[in-house]
Design an enzyme around this catalytic site. Sequence first.
Site, PDB file in Angstrom:
ATOM      1  CG  HIS A 167      79.940  26.383  42.160  1.00 38.26           C
ATOM      2  ND1 HIS A 167      80.516  27.257  43.057  1.00 38.26           N
ATOM      3  CD2 HIS A 167      78.942  27.072  41.563  1.00 38.26           C
ATOM      4  CE1 HIS A 167      79.893  28.426  43.014  1.00 38.26           C
ATOM      5  NE2 HIS A 167      78.924  28.340  42.117  1.00 38.26           N
ATOM      6  CB  CYS A 254      85.971  30.121  43.890  1.00 38.46           C
ATOM      7  SG  CYS A 254      86.535  29.808  45.535  1.00 38.46           S
TER       8      CYS A 254
END
Length: 259
Positions: A167, A254
């Site tokens: 990401h 996250c």
Amino acid sequence: MTRIFDFTRAMVRTPGPSAVKGLRAGGGPDPDFAGLLSEHAGYVAALEAAGIAVTVLDPLATFPDALFVEDPALVFREGMAVLLNPGVPSRAGEVAELAPALAEHFEQIETLAEGHADGGDVLVMPGRAFIGLSARTDRAGAKELARILELFGLATTIVTPPPGVLHLKTACSLIDAETVLATGAIARSGLFADYCVIEVPADEEGGANVLRLADRVLMGSGYPRIADLIAGHGAEPVPLETGAIAMIDAGLTCMSLRW
Ligand code: CIR
């Protein structure tokens, strides 16, 4: 005045035993479940120590990666949330599981109507969100997310992170309103030309995902030079054990949604 990294609330999801089967791009063995649980508990304790009230959701046996609540949604302290559409099929069902919990806290909930996007690809700076294109976030999803965020008054920039990261935020993190911590590749890319960039030493790139909370920065232990850079910038580094979650490609941002 409340700064972009001053949060009062967070939401997390406890890992269940299936979390050891979490996705990982590079293969490798399963992490130990006890290790995942203890790292998660340490993370929650660090959020609470930063004065944050944490809502803890139950494990989801059928979604091994569901502890990474940052990916299926985005939240804003002004009362808005966005239900995203994770770009890997095994995680798509996490959105519906998270939606009722978000409905208890957010007045305006928008839904990504097209494409795919993971929250891990969204770096929100004051007034502007950077949306990274990745194996999880496609151009249709990025454009649709940009449309929604612009409704919220945020400018958006769709960017292509250097290859090799899961990401966008695997490789960069907010440090403060003007500053990002970023790998050398991101630093050199000019992506954050308008910001102050603290470059992660080449041998500590695995530690580029950190979480700023008020005056402290949660970070992986084992990255002493990043800790020094953060301290040198006037924030308190809080090293946390992340060896087990790193085995399933995860870092600090996250595991929570913050507002
Ligand atoms: C995945 O591959 O989706 C998970 N194993 C890790 C997700 C990490 N999410 C994030 O950094 N935002």
